[in-house]
Design an enzyme around this catalytic site. Sequence first.
Site, PDB file in Angstrom:
ATOM      1  CD  GLU A  41      -4.951  58.845  18.670  1.00 41.29           C
ATOM      2  OE1 GLU A  41      -3.959  58.201  19.080  1.00 41.29           O
ATOM      3  OE2 GLU A  41      -5.420  58.722  17.537  1.00 41.29           O
ATOM      4  CG  ASP A  79      -4.506  58.301  11.679  1.00 42.16           C
ATOM      5  OD1 ASP A  79      -4.710  59.285  12.408  1.00 42.16           O
ATOM      6  OD2 ASP A  79      -4.335  57.157  12.141  1.00 42.16           O
ATOM      7  CG  HIS A  80      -8.728  60.373  12.637  1.00 42.27           C
ATOM      8  ND1 HIS A  80      -9.887  59.674  12.932  1.00 42.27           N
ATOM      9  CD2 HIS A  80      -7.720  59.670  13.214  1.00 42.27           C
ATOM     10  CE1 HIS A  80      -9.585  58.612  13.648  1.00 42.27           C
ATOM     11  NE2 HIS A  80      -8.277  58.581  13.834  1.00 42.27           N
ATOM     12  CG  ASN A 140     -11.557  54.174  17.490  1.00 38.43           C
ATOM     13  OD1 ASN A 140     -10.973  54.019  16.422  1.00 38.43           O
ATOM     14  ND2 ASN A 140     -11.004  54.777  18.530  1.00 38.43           N
ATOM     15  CG  ASN A 154      -7.698  61.169  16.336  1.00 43.18           C
ATOM     16  OD1 ASN A 154      -6.531  61.513  16.337  1.00 43.18           O
ATOM     17  ND2 ASN A 154      -8.100  60.029  16.899  1.00 43.18           N
ATOM     18  CG  ASP A 214     -13.097  60.769  13.039  1.00 44.53           C
ATOM     19  OD1 ASP A 214     -12.461  60.989  14.084  1.00 44.53           O
ATOM     20  OD2 ASP A 214     -12.665  60.064  12.104  1.00 44.53           O
ATOM     21  CG  ASP A 236     -11.490  58.351  16.732  1.00 42.07           C
ATOM     22  OD1 ASP A 236     -12.318  57.550  16.263  1.00 42.07           O
ATOM     23  OD2 ASP A 236     -10.268  58.127  16.776  1.00 42.07           O
TER      24      ASP A 236
END
Length: 255
Positions: free
Chosen positions: A34, A243-244, A147, A7, A214, A145
Amino acid sequence: MKIATWNVNSLKVRLPHLLDWLAAESPDVVCLQELKLEDKAFPVEELAAAGYKAVFSGQKTYNGVAILSKLDARDVQIGIPGLEDEQRRIIAATVDGVRVICGYFVNGQAVGSEKFAYKMSWLAALTAWVREELQQHPQLVLTGDFNIAPEARDAHPDWKDEIHVSEPERAAFRALLALGLSDAFRLFEQPEKIYSWWDYRMMAFRRNFGLRIDHILISAPLLPQALRCWVDKAPRKLERPSDHAPVIVELKRTV
């Protein structure tokens, strides 16, 4: 064969990181989430210069998914068939005989919210479709991802928010596994407190206050080919990172 998921949280911003990482790691297939850009802005030429072909489904400002591959991606599917959804969250293609599904799963915002209800209905539709895909493509990888942190060990012990770790979400993850998929990361002995996402705030990465959300799920015929699976934290240490962190599985080539 190395298959990765990442991501990137804005492909435009993270493109230099991605190009450097592709040169260093040389994965065969990379699933991106994303993208946060429209198809007309997708960096086709830059990725081609790096040795990668791309299929993608973008959306301005939000969402967006892509599959990068060294070999041609065939039989491309965008979106979950039969599900009316304007959000660009799913792309699938067959690469070198392996069906690869790249997903940016719904966040859900908060348990009990309308967005959470959307997440659960989306997961149900995805699961039904993946069941059909497995019948047609025994060698299948579902990645992205999610989530969802599927177990307690996949979330920092001090994580207090219900989202990503709630029982309905974890049950949906188990439903995907029940189709005949395995979490590639958990096929191998791993250190404790390995995560793939850390908030930008509160020095979360430095504190390792994260979640493992992930994932790379592989079908039963691919299990004998799995050599290792790991989270590559190096890109998260860069300036202006996603941030991943990328997650990678290495499969033994059968040919």
